[in-house]
Each structure stands twice: as structure tokens, then as C-alpha cells.
Design a protein around this motif. Structure first.
Motif, PDB file in Angstrom:
ATOM      1  N   CYS A  28       0.881  -0.973  -0.169  1.00 45.76           N
ATOM      2  CA  CYS A  28      -0.177   0.047   0.309  1.00 45.76           C
ATOM      3  C   CYS A  28       0.710   1.642   0.334  1.00 45.76           C
ATOM      4  CB  CYS A  28      -0.652  -0.572   1.116  1.00 45.76           C
ATOM      5  SG  CYS A  28      -0.262  -0.247   2.898  1.00 45.76           S
ATOM      6  N   CYS A  30       1.081   3.190   2.257  1.00 48.60           N
ATOM      7  CA  CYS A  30       1.243   4.324   3.418  1.00 48.60           C
ATOM      8  C   CYS A  30       2.429   4.584   3.829  1.00 48.60           C
ATOM      9  CB  CYS A  30       0.796   3.711   4.631  1.00 48.60           C
ATOM     10  SG  CYS A  30      -0.917   3.347   4.624  1.00 48.60           S
ATOM     11  N   ASP A  80      -1.048   4.126   8.958  1.00 47.75           N
ATOM     12  CA  ASP A  80      -1.729   2.831   8.488  1.00 47.75           C
ATOM     13  C   ASP A  80      -2.944   3.055   7.646  1.00 47.75           C
ATOM     14  OD1 ASP A  80      -0.325   1.174   9.885  1.00 47.75           O
ATOM     15  OD2 ASP A  80      -1.634   2.560  11.150  1.00 47.75           O
ATOM     16  N   CYS A  81      -3.662   1.818   6.958  1.00 46.66           N
ATOM     17  CA  CYS A  81      -4.838   2.108   6.001  1.00 46.66           C
ATOM     18  C   CYS A  81      -5.450   0.652   6.128  1.00 46.66           C
ATOM     19  CB  CYS A  81      -4.408   2.122   4.372  1.00 46.66           C
ATOM     20  SG  CYS A  81      -3.633   1.109   3.600  1.00 46.66           S
ATOM     21  N   VAL A  83      -5.619  -1.485   4.154  1.00 46.39           N
ATOM     22  CA  VAL A  83      -4.923  -3.077   3.770  1.00 46.39           C
ATOM     23  C   VAL A  83      -3.958  -3.046   5.260  1.00 46.39           C
ATOM     24  CG1 VAL A  83      -2.948  -3.442   2.769  1.00 46.39           C
ATOM     25  CG2 VAL A  83      -4.200  -1.884   1.719  1.00 46.39           C
ATOM     26  N   GLU A  84      -3.768  -2.688   5.926  1.00 51.84           N
ATOM     27  CA  GLU A  84      -3.327  -3.061   6.959  1.00 51.84           C
ATOM     28  C   GLU A  84      -4.512  -3.415   8.050  1.00 51.84           C
ATOM     29  OE1 GLU A  84      -1.904  -0.149   5.282  1.00 51.84           O
ATOM     30  OE2 GLU A  84       0.154   0.121   6.054  1.00 51.84           O
TER      31      GLU A  84
HETATM   32 ZN    ZN Z   1      -1.345   0.901   4.284  1.00 50.61          ZN
END
Ligand code: ZN
Length: 634
Positions: A28, A30, A80-81, A83-84
Motif C-alpha cells: 500500500c 502508507c 496505516d490504511c 490494507v493493514e
Molecule cells: Zn496502508
């Protein structure tokens, strides 16, 4: 010594994990940054692996899962987004990270794969929100030369780093997911290392190759080595997460010692005729014995409703307390197991009793209660009954393994190089394909591009540091291994400050300041650069550098000029210095007349004491000579 290790059949393999310095995470966009502030948001999870996945889970992870652990994840918007959080599928594999791994592959003669396939590796300790870690093989084979020996590389993998644990209380585990998804390269050597010293040298050599790329993250925790160790008749032990390079050889040395002494204990047990069948699952409640006890640990446990349970280990007397490594005994290993599988805080064993407030009389009563003879050992735990039974079950298991020899375990390092139990070694086949990420083809074109811009190998760089900057070998090695290598080269090129002064400052001076308790990690590269620019411009003498750095370490937002001002280390003007020198020479007129020009040394010392840090010695010398000549009328 190396000969001795050869006879023991020592085999060591290393797995070096290093975080890569990329602009964003592996799957991602981030930021790969660790945040120190309070989390911006948190979320709770219970991991629920599917049935098919559970089949491949290692027993320890399964155990954690069955304990009903809940995980609290801490996150920030920058790092973080979704995906995490495992709310969104991963994006494409970070091509910058792939390129860095290809660079490493070519540097080590490893053969890149034609197509990169991302796989999932089951992990359910909560360190990954998905219940698995994504990993892919980038290259196979290869070798590096360490002290004239060829050390085979098995493979180079690219992985996502796991979340970092920030706390644990009861069934709640706390993780920060900023680290989750940071690209991590894993370099595995074949198990061809044959002595502790060599394991340190190989780790160092791989670390140097990693740093030579200029594309790896720095600081504690960004490099972690797993060490796989076995000796003849012993077992394969995996020691996970050694963070300090200089600890690797110590860890190997202690593990060999540990396995040898465990084998000695096995021999002793055989001599005493002990078999697994002698070890019985008989856990006796001996709480009554302790109704009046002075033992604090047992009393406070009993106050909370806890009981005391005992387990007899037939013919184990004297062996449970036998030392394996400094401060570590077979009893310590049993205690590790009791804590892990039973959740108790520790145990007592008769090899160390009477002690801890437990009296000889109490010991005698327990012996009687469990029917123990003089050469039996007894292990005691105190907690709620179920925990006691689980803990003693684990102790019994460990004792039974001892009859066989060395158990195969995953262990964690202690700060002194000894180790503790982490979990049993997981089974092998735990990988399955990650279908959310499309495979990446490694084209000949891409490889050619990487090949054309390969960085210098560490040995080449070392020779260049010696010739280009006129450093001695020891200093060149120090700066090569330092986090400030690039800064050293930049400063040495942009200023006229002698490179050896820059190198000594960035290595030895910083190290000795750190030992004195100065927070050198707070110093920015900009701070350091400015200090050398100030010397270059004649605003600062080199003798003042340690004071300036000490001040800047507590005021890293300030400039070197502010430090110079605050510490009154501004250089005196030539006029002001001349006044001081002339005054001092006049004061000592008699001496000057008696000794003539030979008085320079003495007078210089007197002046330097007054102007230290504010004048260059060579200026003082010139002016003292001038003043002397004036007074002598020469
Ligand atoms: Zn992320």
C-alpha cells in the motif's frame, strides 16, 4: 577451540531480516514510519483462521488461539490504511522493494526467479491482522566470501514486516500496526557455519552488503537475525530475533554449551536408569503443608485462592538445579514452559530449597506427601488448580524430553546472549498462494538495468575509503560499519576538515559520549554536518567538538552556531587573543628573559589554559613566539 566445535558437529545457519528503506510500504502507499505519538485510532480483533489453515498451524500458535486472545491494534492515518486493517485487498507488490532485493541478489551471486509469486505463511500470534504473513522468493542460491571461506546463500525473500507488540494484559494483546507491511528482506545462509566466531563474521558481512545498497532502514530493531543451531546428538534450535550483531556469536557459544550440558544430564539420567515411563502424571495438592508458610510468593497466591501443587521427578535430584548457561538451569527451562503453557508466574524445585522462605521442614513434609526418595526432585507451583495442572503437565513434558536429549525449540535471546523458550518449532508446510497479488515477471531488461547500477561491494568500498580519504584500516572499517558512512563521505568532500577527524568524531567520539550518557541518537545529520562546517569556517576548534555535540544532543532543534554561543566557545578575534598572549608573556617576563625562546612551551601552556576551546593552538603558538621576540628585543 574451532577444532573443538568441529568435533561437536556444530552447524549454524543464519536468517538475516532487514527492513528496506522504501518510500512506501510493500502492498500500500502508507508511510513506512514508526510513530511514537498516541495512536489516532484503535480496533479490536479476534483472529479466526479457517479450518484448512488451522490444520497447518503450529501447536503454540494454536494454543494461543485457544486461549481466546483478543488483539487491540493501534494505528495512525499516515502509517496505516484499510490494507493493514485487512479491510481491503493488498495493492501490487512495491517495485522499489523488489529492485533492492534484485540488487542484493546480484551482489551475492544469487539467481533471481523468472516470476515472483506472493505466498501466505500462517501466523496467528496476532502480529498480523490477516492471520498470515505475505512473503515471496526473489532469488535462489549464491554465495559470499567471508574470511576466505565461501558461505552458500540459500535464498533471498521479500516479506512484509509484522506489527510490533506494545503490551499484554491477561487475554488482551496490544500491537502497533505501523510496522506491519514495511518491506523486509530475508537472506538465509546454508547451515555451513562451524564456530561461534564465524557466525558473527557472516552476520557482519551480510550486514555490510545490506548497508552497501544504501537502501536499508537504520536503527535498533531494523535488522534482526534468526540463528539456527545444531550439534551432533543435539537438536535444531532456532533462536529468533537477535537484534545486536555482536550478540550473534555469543548466542551460538551459549547454545552449544546449553545443548552439551543437556546431553550430560541425559547421560546422567541414563546412568540412573530413568526412562520416560518413570515420569508419571501425578500432580499432588500439597497446599496443607504451606498453611503457616513464610514464603511470600505462596502466601500471596493462597490469599487469592490459589493452591500449591507438586510433581515428583524420579531420580532428578541435583539435575534440575544444574547450570546450563550463566544463570540458566534445567529448572529455568521448566519454569519457562510452566509460564508459557500454564500461565503461572514461576516454579520452585527442591534443588534450590530450602530457600525463598520455604523451610527444610516444609520440604520434608512435601517429600513425604508425594512419596519422594532422596534422589527424586520435586517441582512446586502455586496458582489456581487448573493452571497448576497445566504448568506441571508442561514441566513433566520437559522432563520427559530430557530423557531423550535436547528438545527442538524456537527460543528468544536474553540481553546477555543466553536464551529462553518461545515455542516448539513450527512444522514446515505452512505456505499457500496469495491470490490477491498478481505475480511479477522479472524481465531480462529489468535485471540488466539493476546490473548496470550495482553499488560497490563492501571490500571495494573499504579500499577506497583507505586510499581516497587516507584513513588507516581500523578507522576505515569503523566508518564502513557506522550509520554515518554516507555523511562521512559528504562532509569529507565538501569541507577541508581532515577526513580522519570526521571519521573519529562520527565513530569513537560519538561512542564515548554515548557511554557517558549523552543521548547521541537525538543528534540529526544536519547537527553533525554544521559542526564540521563551523570548523571548516574557522568558527570552532576541534577540541570543542565533544562539548558542542553534548549540548546539541539535548537541544537538537538548535544550530551549531547557537551551541557555540551558549557554551561561549566562539573563537577569540586575533586582536583579543594577542592582548591575552601579550599580557601572559609580560606576567612571566622574568622567566622569558631567563629561558629565552625555550619559554614558548611553558607560556603556551599557560595561555591555552585560559583560552581553551576559544583559540586554535597554532595561532596561540605564533602569537606567543611573536610576543617573546618583542620582549627579548629580538
Ligand atoms: Zn496502508
Amino acid at each position: 577451540m574451532a577444532q573443538g566445535y568441529k568435533e561437536l558437529g556444530l552447524k549454524v545457519g543464519l536468517e538475516i531480516h532487514q527492513e528496506l528503506a522504501t518510500s512506501h510500504k510493500l502492498f500500500c502507499n502508507c508511510s513506512p514510519r514508526l510513530f511514537r505519538e498516541e495512536p489516532e485510532y484503535t480496533f479490536l480483533r479476534r483472529l479466526r483462521p479457517t479450518q484448512s489453515e488451522m490444520g497447518e498451524v503450529d501447536p503454540a500458535a494454536l494454543f494461543e488461539f485457544q486461549q481466546g486472545k483478543t488483539f487491540l491494534y493501534e494505528a495512525s492515518r499516515e502509517t496505516d490504511c484499510l490494507v493493514e486493517m485487512d479491510e481491503e485487498p493488498p495493492g501490487p507488490l512495491n517495485s522499489e522493494a523488489v529492485d533492492i532485493c534484485l540488487v542484493l541478489a546480484l551482489m551475492m551471486g544469487s539467481r533471481p526467479v523468472d516470476e515472483i509469486h506472493v505466498m501466505r505463511k500462517t501466523v496467528i500470534d496476532g502480529s498480523n491482522t490477516t492471520g498470515f504473513q505475505r512473503t515471496c522468493v526473489i532469488a535462489l542460491g549464491g554465495e559470499i566470501t567471508v574470511d576466505g571461506k565461501q558461505v552458500a546463500i540459500e535464498q533471498i525473500c521479500l516479506e512484509e514486516d509484522a506489527a510490533r507488540k506494545t503490551g499484554e494484559s491477561g487475554a488482551l494483546m496490544q500491537y502497533r500496526i505501523d510496522r506491519l507491511g514495511i518491506p523486509l528482506v530475508e537472506i538465509s545462509t546454508a547451515p555451513v557455519i562451524t564456530c561461534p566466531e564465524e557466525s558473527g563474521s557472516v552476520a557482519l558481512a551480510i550486514g555490510r552488503i545490506l548497508r552497501a545498497t544504501g537502501r536499508v532502514r537504520r536503527g535498533l530493531g531494523t535488522i534482526r537475525q534468526d540463528v539456527n543451531i545444531s550439534i551432533k546428538e543435539g537438536a535444531l534450535t532456532e533462536i529468533k530475533g537477535v537484534q545486536q550483531l555482536d550478540l550473534v556469536s555469543k548466542v551460538v557459544e551459549y547454545e552449544v554449551q546449553r545443548q552439551r550440558r543437556l546431553l550430560d544430564i541425559r547421560e546422567e539420567l541414563r546412568k540412573r536408569g530413568v526412562t520416560k515411563e518413570d515420569l508419571r502424571e501425578e500432580f499432588s495438592d500439597v497446599t496443607e503443608v504451606f498453611s503457616e508458610t513464610k514464603c511470600q510468593v505462596i502466601r500471596s497466591s493462597m490469599k487469592k485462592g490459589g493452591r500449591v501443587y507438586a510433581l515428583r521427578l524420579p531420580h532428578f535430584a541435583g539435575l534440575v538445579g544444574r547450570e546450563l548457561c550463566p544463570g540458566r538451569r534445567l529448572g529455568t527451562e521448566m519454569a519457562d514452559r510452566a509460564r508459557f503453557w500454564g500461565g503461572v508466574s514461576g516454579l520452585f524445585h527442591t534443588d534450590e530449597l530450602p530457600s525463598y522462605g520455604i523451610t527444610a521442614e516444609e520440604v520434608a513434609k512435601i517429600r513425604e506427601a508425594v512419596g519422594a526418595g532422596g534422589d527424586d526432585a520435586i517441582v512446586l507451583v502455586s496458582s489456581e488448580p487448573q493452571k497448576c495442572r497445566n504448568a506441571l503437565q508442561a514441566v513433566l513434558e520437559r522432563a520427559s524430553e530430557e530423557v531423550e536429549g535436547v528438545p527442538s525449540e524456537t527460543r528468544g535471546p536474553n540481553p546477555d546472549g543466553t536464551t529462553h523458550y518461545m515455542r516448539p518449532r513450527p512444522g514446515a508446510a505452512r505456505m499457500y498462494p496469495e491470490t490477491d497479488v498478481v505475480p511479477v515477471t522479472v524481465t531480462p531488461n529489468r535485471l540488466e538495468k539493476v546490473r548496470r547500477s550495482l553499488p560497490e561491494m563492501p571490500e571495494e568500498k573499504l579500499s577506497r575509503l583507505i586510499t581516497e580519504f587516507n584513513l588507516n584500516r581500523k578507522l576505515a572499517v569503523q566508518i564502513l560499519d557506522s550509520d554515518y558512512l554516507d555523511l562521512f563521505e559528504a562532509i569529507s568532500r565538501e569541507t577541508k576538515v581532515p577526513p580522519s577527524l570526521v571519521a573519529v568524531t562520527l565513530t569513537e567520539t560519538l561512542k564515548s559520549l554515548e557511554r557517558e550518557g549523552v543521548k547521541v541518537e537525538a543528534l540529526t545529520e544536519e547537527n553533525l554536518r554544521e559542526v564540521f562546517l563551523s570548523i571548516d569556517k574557522g568558527l570552532l576548534v576541534k577540541e570543542s567538538v565533544p562539548d558542542i555535540l553534548t549540548w546539541l544532543a539535548s537541544n537538537p532543534e538548535s544550530s551549531a552556531l547557537e551551541a557555540i554561543k551558549a557554551l561561549r566557545l566562539e573563537l577569540l578575534s586575533q586582536e583579543a587573543l594577542w592582548e591575552i598572549v601579550r599580557g601572559k608573556v609580560k606576567e612571566n617576563e622574568e622567566l622569558a628573559k631567563r629561558m629565552g625562546l625555550r619559554a614558548v612551551g611553558t607560556l603556551m601552556g599557560a595561555v591555552m589554559r585560559e583560552v581553551r576551546g576559544r583559540a586554535r593552538a597554532e595561532d596561540v603558538q605564533g602569537l606567543v613566539e611573536k610576543a617573546l621576540k618583542e620582549i627579548l628585543g629580538a
